[in-house]
Enzyme design. Structure first.
Site, PDB file in Angstrom:
ATOM      1  N   CYS A   1       0.842  -1.202   0.000  1.00  0.00           N
ATOM      2  CA  CYS A   1       0.000   0.000   0.000  1.00  0.00           C
ATOM      3  C   CYS A   1       0.867   1.238   0.000  1.00  0.00           C
ATOM      4  CB  CYS A   1      -0.920  -0.024   1.223  1.00  0.00           C
ATOM      5  SG  CYS A   1      -1.922   1.467   1.379  1.00  0.00           S
TER       6      CYS A   1
ATOM      7  N   CYS B   1      -6.283  -2.953   7.396  1.00  0.00           N
ATOM      8  CA  CYS B   1      -7.459  -2.095   7.283  1.00  0.00           C
ATOM      9  C   CYS B   1      -8.608  -2.726   6.518  1.00  0.00           C
ATOM     10  CB  CYS B   1      -7.091  -0.755   6.652  1.00  0.00           C
ATOM     11  SG  CYS B   1      -6.645  -0.840   4.907  1.00  0.00           S
TER      12      CYS B   1
END
Lengths: 427, 354
Positions: free
Chosen positions: B95, B192
């Site tokens: 990410c 997440c």
């Protein structure tokens, strides 16, 4: 306490009148007394109620006059969306054996979602197609009508492109075939004249905040003799067609906005036409810009464009950073900016639909604002086009990104004694 | 701005330093399927509102931008594929490397911005030869340099980490002084996009053919102990959830996707002496690091241990540890440090025993 003031916008310009409009001063002035002393409930028998009731009557008359119809044919709701829901669901419940509905592919989400709901109830829905110029195929409409067609629901003008549908002809077909016709006129009211004395539309929905009235109030015109079941049951208000204590301040606001529209509509229309011509001639001079629906009849305040090589999202954000408020045509309450659903329904590619911008102006827009918009738009487009030429290739290479640091094993050993470089200052 | 206290304070510090700040929240995951309100999971719908309100408080523009597709293609895809191969991935590194500091940076450039600033606990320094150095944050307990090893010089040159010299309590303090609503917000824990931490279930949902791919659990000498429901349920070093009741505890030592086997062993058998890593990213030339002073970390929460480079070529790296290390897990990142500077890292292929 609730309203933010930003300091980073020097001179903000609002060019998103189709999303919502600011209140007219007279509307605000007229509403205030009803937020204070005129607080009565119109259904009460006493002095407080009577005063409220009379004001309600006057507001109703104002809206009726705007369309040249009778007061008893005007019903107040909480919004254009509620009016649409009431018109369609009310027709469905009034005639439950007629389970076929006709609408277009470019309607406002409210209309489309209600038709989705109808389909879930087991109804059949025909979505009329619209071509790239925004035109409706009247043959298709005529041929779609069946014995069990409950309602035809066609918008007056489109919220994204501003194209006006041939409602005269649609009325003729609907009347001849004996099918109830509903028109969502939310984006047309206040922009063009609508005379329901000449137009045999059965149901018409509108929303106050699209023509300088407050949010939270809309209306539905229900022609005398039209069968409709209520959506909201309650205390018998609106002749038992819509329950709930009437929100007087909002309704008064709608009434006054209607008065203003009745008086100033053609004057406004002329001014807006001029702005439209001015804006569009400047935009069309830019390489790669096309005005959608130019060849069709449109409302005078809307300009929808597509532009090559530049995405709606980038345009919207960059224009916003310069204080300019416009729209990409597709508003979603989650805040995501997607391709224009209307353009896709009209047959445009997903790419074109993601390169669209809707500029809508109103009676407070000045020529200077239009000029400044065009100037900033050109700057932004110029910068974004240059940027896109240097965009990195988005395909990802998971391998190491700096091979110069992989020396051969022997070299590594021989350099092992070297001292580390000087660690410099903070960034 | 994730809606957490770290990014909130980072935004404030950026603005205070005189930068023209624009707050961005990246929508990386579609939450329309969520019926429960999630707290502490990072990036749920209410977190976006928190970010929005902090931006309003700080008087900066705010946009919620859709990064679902790049995030899916560059992070989530890799995550599930790794589990399928019997490895344990760290999506946060991808990410950072590919979405936050590449895709988001491209977006930032479109908006006329020159830097991307985040609430990461890490330090960035520029040396006199114009090279950028990634260092551990002041708050070593919160240091996130581990997740940033994949960034290159170009990326580092337009990155800002305002929290590098602050401790977490100091950051919360600043948030309190500003009366930011995120001041007392709990830390988000875990990955997440898998808020309930059931990674196996997530992988099964994305790759249905992985479900119930039965295989054997064997000992190091090949003895079959029991069956398992799929290698994606295991990670090296794992002790619980093996479904075995024995006298002494058993740990996962390795996972073989070819034979669909999980190898377990006792406490001493799960100690590794070194590892092989690939797809390395070096921020500093490793040959310039003095012998014996290179240390590495094989997990976010592992301690740094000294190591030596045995061999290195353009694609693979072999290192040995100065003392045996528990649970070296394929798929995790091995990140190298020289004193407090992160000098680079790579992806663990396999651990060695000798």
């Amino acid at each position: 306490m609730y309203l933010t003031t930003w300091n980073y916008y020097m001179n903000p310009i609002y060019l998103d009148y189709n999303a919502t409009t600011p209140l007219d001063q007279v509307v605000l002035d007229g509403m205030l007394p009803f937020l204070k002393d005129g607080f009565g409930n119109p259904s009460s028998v006493h002095w407080a109620g009577r005063r409220a009731r009379n004001a309600l009557l006057k507001a109703r008359e104002s809206v009726a006059i705007l369309f040249s119809v009778d007061s008893s044919e005007i019903l107040f709701t909480s919004s254009g969306t509620e009016s649409i829901n009431l018109a369609i669901k009310g027709s469905f419940w009034a005639n439950p054996t007629k389970r076929h509905f006709i609408t277009t592919a470019v309607e406002h989400p409210a209309t489309l979602e209600v038709h989705n709901w109808l389909a879930e109830q087991g109804c059949e829905v025909t979505y009329l197609s619209v071509d790239k110029s925004g035109a409706l195929d009247l043959w298709e409409l005529e041929n779609s009508i069946r014995g069990d067609t409950n309602l035809i629901s066609i918008m007056f003008s489109n919220h994204e492109t501003g194209v006006i549908f041939p409602i005269n002809e649609v009325c003729e077909i609907a009347t001849r075939k004996g099918v109830t016709l509903h028109c969502d006129a939310t984006q047309a009211v206040g922009k063009i004249g609508i005379n329901l004395n000449y137009l045999p539309v059965d149901l018409l929905s509108l929303s106050a905040h699209k023509f300088y009235g407050p949010k939270g109030v809309g209306a539905l015109f229900v022609r005398y003799g039209t069968n409709l079941k209520p959506l909201i049951h309650g205390g018998g208000q609106e002749k038992k067609r819509r329950g709930g204590t009437e929100p007087l301040p909002q309704i008064i606001g709608l009434g006054i906005a209607a008065d203003v529209a009745t008086i100033y509509q053609s004057e406004n229309e002329d001014k807006l036409r001029e702005l439209q011509i001015q804006l569009e001639s400047k935009l069309e001079a830019i390489n790669g810009v096309i005005v959608i629906g130019k060849e069709s009849r449109r409302v005078p305040n809307t300009t929808m464009i597509t532009i090559n090589d530049v995405a709606s999202e980038s345009l919207l954000l960059n224009l916003d950073l310069q204080g300019i408020a416009v729209s990409s045509g597709a508003a979603c309450s989650s805040g995501k900016i997607g391709p224009s659903a209307v353009l896709i329904a009209m047959g445009y590619s997903k790419e074109d639909a993601s390169h669209a911008l809707r500029i809508s102006y109103g009676k407070f827009t000045t020529e200077e604002e239009i000029d400044r918009f065009v100037k900033v738009f050109c700057e932004v487009v110029g910068r974004l086009k240059k940027h896109s030429n240097f965009m990195e290739d988005l395909r990802v290479d998971f391998k190491s990104n700096n091979p110069e640091f992989i020396p051969r094993h022997s070299e590594a050993l021989s350099r092992a004694e070297e001292s580390p470089r000087d660690r410099g200052t903070n960034v | 701005m994730s809606g957490g206290v770290d990014s909130s304070v980072a935004a404030y510090l950026i603005k205070e330093a005189g930068y023209e700040a624009i707050g961005i929240t990246m929508q990386v995951f579609d939450h329309s399927g969520d019926t429960k309100h999630r707290f502490g999971s990072c990036c749920g719908i209410s977190d976006y509102d928190d970010a929005r309100m902090v931006a309003e408080k700080l008087d900066i523009p705010f946009y919620l931008l859709d990064f679902e597709k790049p995030f899916h293609d560059l992070v989530i895809e890799n995550f599930v594929q790794e589990y399928k191969k019997g490895r344990t991935p760290i999506p946060c590194v991808h990410c950072n490397t590919h979405v936050k500091f590449r895709q988001l940076y491209n977006k930032a450039k479109e908006l006329g911005a020159s830097w991307v600033a985040t609430g990461h606990y890490a330090k960035l320094e520029k040396s006199s030869d114009d090279r950028f150095h990634l260092k551990k944050a002041l708050d070593l307990n919160k240091d996130q340099s581990y997740f940033l090893f994949g960034l290159n010089q170009e990326q580092l040159s337009h990155t800002l980490f305002p929290l590098g010299n602050l401790t977490k309590p100091e950051v919360r303090d600043i948030a309190r002084k500003l009366s930011l609503r995120t001041a007392e917000k709990d830390e988000s824990v875990g990955i997440c996009f898998v808020p309930d931490k059931d990674y196996a279930k997530f992988v099964e949902k994305k790759l249905p053919d992985v479900k119930n791919t039965k295989g054997e659990i064997v000992t190091t000498d090949g003895r079959v102990i029991t069956q398992h429901q799929g290698i994606h349920n295991f990670t090296v070093g794992q002790r619980h959830g093996l479904g075995i009741a024995t006298g002494s505890p058993l740990y996962v030592i390795s996972i073989d996707p070819e034979t669909n086997r999980v190898v377990v062993g006792n406490e001493t058998e799960v100690l590794f002496t070194g590892l092989t890593a690939q797809d390395l990213n070096w921020l500093v030339d490793p040959s310039t690091i003095p012998e014996g002073e290179l240390s590495c970390r094989v997990r976010y929460r592992a301690a740094d241990i000294n190591c030596n480079i045995e061999s290195m070529d353009s694609s693979k790296l072999k290192i040995t540890f100065s003392k045996p290390h528990r649970a070296v897990t394929p798929g995790q990142a091995v990140v190298f440090y020289y004193k407090d500077e992160c000098v680079g890292g790579g992806w663990i292929e396999s651990g060695h025993f000798s």
